[in-house]
Design a protein around this motif. Sequence first.
Motif, PDB file in Angstrom:
ATOM      1  N   HIS A   8      35.378 -29.717  30.844  1.00 46.42           N
ATOM      2  CA  HIS A   8      36.557 -28.771  30.547  1.00 46.42           C
ATOM      3  C   HIS A   8      35.638 -27.515  30.625  1.00 46.42           C
ATOM      4  O   HIS A   8      36.136 -26.310  30.867  1.00 46.42           O
ATOM      5  N   VAL A   9      34.618 -27.406  29.765  1.00 45.66           N
ATOM      6  CA  VAL A   9      33.896 -26.149  29.786  1.00 45.66           C
ATOM      7  C   VAL A   9      32.822 -25.853  31.028  1.00 45.66           C
ATOM      8  O   VAL A   9      33.266 -24.776  31.460  1.00 45.66           O
ATOM      9  N   GLY A  10      32.731 -26.646  31.803  1.00 51.82           N
ATOM     10  CA  GLY A  10      31.753 -26.640  32.833  1.00 51.82           C
ATOM     11  C   GLY A  10      32.974 -26.285  33.590  1.00 51.82           C
ATOM     12  O   GLY A  10      32.865 -25.697  34.610  1.00 51.82           O
ATOM     13  N   ASN A  17      28.050 -29.357  34.968  1.00 52.75           N
ATOM     14  CA  ASN A  17      27.805 -30.241  33.192  1.00 52.75           C
ATOM     15  C   ASN A  17      26.627 -30.077  33.335  1.00 52.75           C
ATOM     16  O   ASN A  17      26.751 -30.013  31.698  1.00 52.75           O
ATOM     17  N   GLU A  18      25.650 -30.587  33.907  1.00 51.41           N
ATOM     18  CA  GLU A  18      24.161 -30.565  33.697  1.00 51.41           C
ATOM     19  C   GLU A  18      23.793 -28.946  33.113  1.00 51.41           C
ATOM     20  O   GLU A  18      23.149 -29.117  32.029  1.00 51.41           O
ATOM     21  N   MET A  19      24.201 -28.037  33.687  1.00 48.93           N
ATOM     22  CA  MET A  19      24.004 -26.147  32.755  1.00 48.93           C
ATOM     23  C   MET A  19      24.377 -26.575  31.909  1.00 48.93           C
ATOM     24  O   MET A  19      23.614 -25.638  30.932  1.00 48.93           O
ATOM     25  N   GLN A  22      22.607 -28.621  29.558  1.00 49.87           N
ATOM     26  CA  GLN A  22      21.399 -28.203  28.785  1.00 49.87           C
ATOM     27  C   GLN A  22      21.171 -26.355  27.898  1.00 49.87           C
ATOM     28  O   GLN A  22      20.626 -26.483  27.320  1.00 49.87           O
ATOM     29  N   TYR A  23      22.267 -25.820  28.529  1.00 51.63           N
ATOM     30  CA  TYR A  23      22.532 -24.667  27.361  1.00 51.63           C
ATOM     31  C   TYR A  23      22.984 -25.420  26.294  1.00 51.63           C
ATOM     32  O   TYR A  23      22.347 -24.022  24.902  1.00 51.63           O
ATOM     33  N   PHE A  24      23.749 -25.745  25.564  1.00 49.31           N
ATOM     34  CA  PHE A  24      24.255 -26.486  24.333  1.00 49.31           C
ATOM     35  C   PHE A  24      23.228 -26.730  23.643  1.00 49.31           C
ATOM     36  O   PHE A  24      22.822 -26.776  22.775  1.00 49.31           O
TER      37      PHE A  24
END
Length: 91
Positions: A8-10, A17-19, A22-24
């Motif tokens: 949902h954030v992506g 989703n990978e990005m 990674q930032y999370f």
Amino acid sequence: VTGLSVRHVGERFQQSNEMVSQYFCKILFIFSSSPFYSTFVQLPAADDIQQKIMGNSRFYLYFKDAIGAIDGSHICAAPVVEDCPAYRNHK
């Protein structure tokens, strides 16, 4: 903060989703690292328990080993069907 999934954030920020993952992980590492954590996170002292709780054996039984509280946070719970009534309307 929002409790949304990575997907949902992506979708909201138009990132993979990978990005997002990674930032999370980077943010989680920063918040739990020594400079940030030791500066901004302070555990309460042993005498920080309110007198109302300390003087009432009914309350103190549940709070005697507590090291802090999460005020204003919502923690999602997904109990089994048999336990749902015990979790209903708890804040």
